[in-house]
Write a protein that holds these residues in place. Structure first.
Motif, PDB file in Angstrom:
ATOM      1  N   ARG A 154       0.826  -1.204   0.000  1.00  0.00           N
ATOM      2  CA  ARG A 154       0.000   0.000   0.000  1.00  0.00           C
ATOM      3  C   ARG A 154       0.865   1.261   0.000  1.00  0.00           C
ATOM      4  N   PHE A 155       1.996   1.213   0.706  1.00  0.00           N
ATOM      5  CA  PHE A 155       2.828   2.404   0.837  1.00  0.00           C
ATOM      6  C   PHE A 155       4.120   2.334   0.004  1.00  0.00           C
ATOM      7  N   GLY A 156       4.177   1.382  -0.923  1.00  0.00           N
ATOM      8  CA  GLY A 156       5.299   1.324  -1.850  1.00  0.00           C
ATOM      9  C   GLY A 156       6.621   0.930  -1.242  1.00  0.00           C
ATOM     10  N   MET A 157       6.592   0.079  -0.204  1.00  0.00           N
ATOM     11  CA  MET A 157       7.827  -0.358   0.433  1.00  0.00           C
ATOM     12  C   MET A 157       8.186  -1.770  -0.022  1.00  0.00           C
ATOM     13  N   PRO A 158       9.409  -2.006  -0.486  1.00  0.00           N
ATOM     14  CA  PRO A 158       9.825  -3.364  -0.856  1.00  0.00           C
ATOM     15  C   PRO A 158       9.677  -4.327   0.313  1.00  0.00           C
ATOM     16  N   ILE A 159       9.466  -5.591  -0.021  1.00  0.00           N
ATOM     17  CA  ILE A 159       9.274  -6.635   0.990  1.00  0.00           C
ATOM     18  C   ILE A 159      10.477  -7.572   0.982  1.00  0.00           C
ATOM     19  N   LEU A 160      11.066  -7.793   2.161  1.00  0.00           N
ATOM     20  CA  LEU A 160      12.179  -8.725   2.320  1.00  0.00           C
ATOM     21  C   LEU A 160      11.752  -9.814   3.298  1.00  0.00           C
ATOM     22  N   ARG A 192       0.205 -10.836  -6.406  1.00  0.00           N
ATOM     23  CA  ARG A 192      -0.418  -9.616  -6.928  1.00  0.00           C
ATOM     24  C   ARG A 192       0.273  -8.334  -6.482  1.00  0.00           C
ATOM     25  N   PHE A 193       1.177  -8.416  -5.506  1.00  0.00           N
ATOM     26  CA  PHE A 193       1.847  -7.212  -5.023  1.00  0.00           C
ATOM     27  C   PHE A 193       2.744  -6.619  -6.113  1.00  0.00           C
ATOM     28  N   GLU A 194       2.757  -5.302  -6.203  1.00  0.00           N
ATOM     29  CA  GLU A 194       3.560  -4.630  -7.219  1.00  0.00           C
ATOM     30  C   GLU A 194       4.920  -4.173  -6.703  1.00  0.00           C
ATOM     31  N   VAL A 195       5.120  -4.188  -5.404  1.00  0.00           N
ATOM     32  CA  VAL A 195       6.435  -3.805  -4.861  1.00  0.00           C
ATOM     33  C   VAL A 195       7.404  -4.980  -5.014  1.00  0.00           C
ATOM     34  N   PRO A 196       8.706  -4.697  -5.066  1.00  0.00           N
ATOM     35  CA  PRO A 196       9.693  -5.782  -5.155  1.00  0.00           C
ATOM     36  C   PRO A 196       9.620  -6.700  -3.935  1.00  0.00           C
ATOM     37  N   ILE A 197       9.793  -8.001  -4.174  1.00  0.00           N
ATOM     38  CA  ILE A 197       9.823  -8.983  -3.091  1.00  0.00           C
ATOM     39  C   ILE A 197      11.076  -9.830  -3.249  1.00  0.00           C
ATOM     40  N   ILE A 198      11.912  -9.849  -2.211  1.00  0.00           N
ATOM     41  CA  ILE A 198      13.116 -10.679  -2.209  1.00  0.00           C
ATOM     42  C   ILE A 198      13.028 -11.642  -1.036  1.00  0.00           C
ATOM     43  N   LEU A 296      17.751  -5.466  -4.943  1.00  0.00           N
ATOM     44  CA  LEU A 296      16.684  -4.482  -4.825  1.00  0.00           C
ATOM     45  C   LEU A 296      16.867  -3.358  -5.844  1.00  0.00           C
ATOM     46  N   GLU A 297      18.089  -2.913  -6.017  1.00  0.00           N
ATOM     47  CA  GLU A 297      18.355  -1.863  -7.002  1.00  0.00           C
ATOM     48  C   GLU A 297      17.991  -2.323  -8.408  1.00  0.00           C
ATOM     49  N   ALA A 298      18.275  -3.584  -8.720  1.00  0.00           N
ATOM     50  CA  ALA A 298      17.945  -4.119 -10.042  1.00  0.00           C
ATOM     51  C   ALA A 298      16.438  -4.210 -10.236  1.00  0.00           C
ATOM     52  N   LEU A 299      15.727  -4.655  -9.214  1.00  0.00           N
ATOM     53  CA  LEU A 299      14.275  -4.809  -9.328  1.00  0.00           C
ATOM     54  C   LEU A 299      13.564  -3.467  -9.436  1.00  0.00           C
ATOM     55  N   LEU A 300      14.120  -2.454  -8.811  1.00  0.00           N
ATOM     56  CA  LEU A 300      13.490  -1.140  -8.845  1.00  0.00           C
ATOM     57  C   LEU A 300      13.610  -0.453 -10.208  1.00  0.00           C
ATOM     58  N   GLN A 301      14.376  -1.062 -11.094  1.00  0.00           N
ATOM     59  CA  GLN A 301      14.499  -0.515 -12.444  1.00  0.00           C
ATOM     60  C   GLN A 301      13.291  -0.853 -13.311  1.00  0.00           C
ATOM     61  N   GLN A 305       3.957  -3.487 -12.608  1.00  0.00           N
ATOM     62  CA  GLN A 305       3.260  -4.428 -13.482  1.00  0.00           C
ATOM     63  C   GLN A 305       4.236  -5.405 -14.121  1.00  0.00           C
ATOM     64  N   GLU A 306       5.402  -4.908 -14.507  1.00  0.00           N
ATOM     65  CA  GLU A 306       6.409  -5.797 -15.098  1.00  0.00           C
ATOM     66  C   GLU A 306       6.891  -6.821 -14.073  1.00  0.00           C
TER      67      GLU A 306
END
Length: 325
Positions: A154-160, A192-198, A296-301, A305-306
């Motif tokens: 919801r707040f655009g924070m990556p998930i680890l 379905r989450f749009e934020v990066p997940i590692i 994380l830096e790579a995923l944020l590129q 949706q991608e």
């Protein structure tokens, strides 16, 4: 005193190394007491100890890696979070009346970026392990995890996420409260989450208990960790009706990081300090932090949706095989 305390935590294959290191310490103490210069002998013995350490830890069997993954001194989720995060605030509760201590999570900052961290938490001793259900999360634990992950999305924070469990809590009460449904819900929602997940396997990744926080864009794994559909003991009991054949099952299950990398399940193997993560927790944390930042830096590129599409395709490819003529 120190040697006595380590004995209960000493693995069989570590004994030759520990005995040699103990011998080096004894020689150093005797030399100091008698004013004798044995620096050259000490250097030779230390070189031999380093060589022996490399020999032991570079040729571990799957069952030996499983022992390392379960080592009581192996860094836990909270150990890593406290070591790699700039700030950390643990959040509690699934908003349905429970707060499972076997699965922890909260908001943190990694290299100045706000993230949500979630992971299984084992105990350090028997009392602590009982309190945390040996890292086996209840349905409430997985509901707490998805609540925190929904907050992150919801707040655009990556998930680890940090995986370290033999499986979900295997009790009648857990089944009554919907363990299967809670894990299945997490699997669906994480896609379905749009934020990066590692996701990182830091110790033992077992069964649906691991998958409940294991759907991500990248799967990382420490080299002496394991990831499996069922524990080797359970597999041996099911297939051969003999839990003593767990070593044979560990080989057949392909539970090690190199096996999983070859199968296309694992994205990156994280090296461990010589002697395993438990021998140098801060060193292991440094390796983990660097890998998380780079991924994380790579995923944020890419766009949200991608990432969703690539995450879906990543899991669709798992288990694909070709029949040979």
């Amino acid at each position: 005193m120190a040697t006595t305390e380590r004995k209960p935590l000493l693995l069989d294959f570590e004994k030759p190394l520990i005995e040699l290191e103990s011998r080096i310490d004894q020689i150093r103490e005797l030399a100091a007491e008698n004013g004798v210069d044995v620096s050259e002998d000490i250097r030779q013995l230390e070189a031999r100890a380093m060589q022996l350490r490399q020999e032991i830890f570079s040729s571990l069997s799957p069952s030996q890696k499983l022992q390392l993954a379960r080592h009581p001194r192996r860094p836990s989720t909270l150990d890593y979070i406290q070591a790699i995060s700039d700030e950390w605030m643990e959040l509690h509760g699934d908003r349905r009346g429970t707060d499972d201590p076997a699965l922890v999570g909260g908001v943190a900052k990694l290299a100045g970026r706000a993230v949500v961290m979630v992971g299984h938490q084992k105990g350090r001793d028997t009392k602590d392990n009982i309190a945390r259900n040996f890292g086996m999360a209840s349905p409430g634990g997985y509901r707490k995890a998805i609540r925190l992950m929904e907050h992150a999305n919801r707040f655009g924070m990556p998930i680890l996420t940090f995986i370290d469990t033999p499986g979900a809590l295997p009790t009648a009460e857990a089944e009554y409260k919907g363990a299967g449904e809670a894990i299945a819900y997490n699997l669906r929602e994480m896609f379905r989450f749009e934020v990066p997940i590692i996701c990182t396997v830091i110790g033992e990744g077992g069964s649906g208990g691991a998958l409940g926080i294991g759907v991500g864009d990248r799967l990382l794994m420490f080299e002496h960790s394991v990831y499996t559909v069922a524990t080797p003991e359970a597999c041996a009991a099911i297939l051969w009706k003999d839990a003593a054949k767990a070593s044979q099952a560990a080989v057949a299950l392909k539970i090690t990081a190199p096996d999983l990398k070859n199968l296309g399940i694992l994205d990156q193997i994280l090296s461990e300090p010589s002697g395993g993560a438990h021998s140098d927790p801060l060193g292991a944390a440094t390796i983990l932090k660097q890998a998380l930042i780079e991924n994380l830096e790579a995923l944020l590129q890419t766009s949200g949706q991608e990432r969703r599409k690539m995450r879906y395709q990543k899991f669709r490819k798992l288990g694909v095989f070709t029949d040979l003529p």
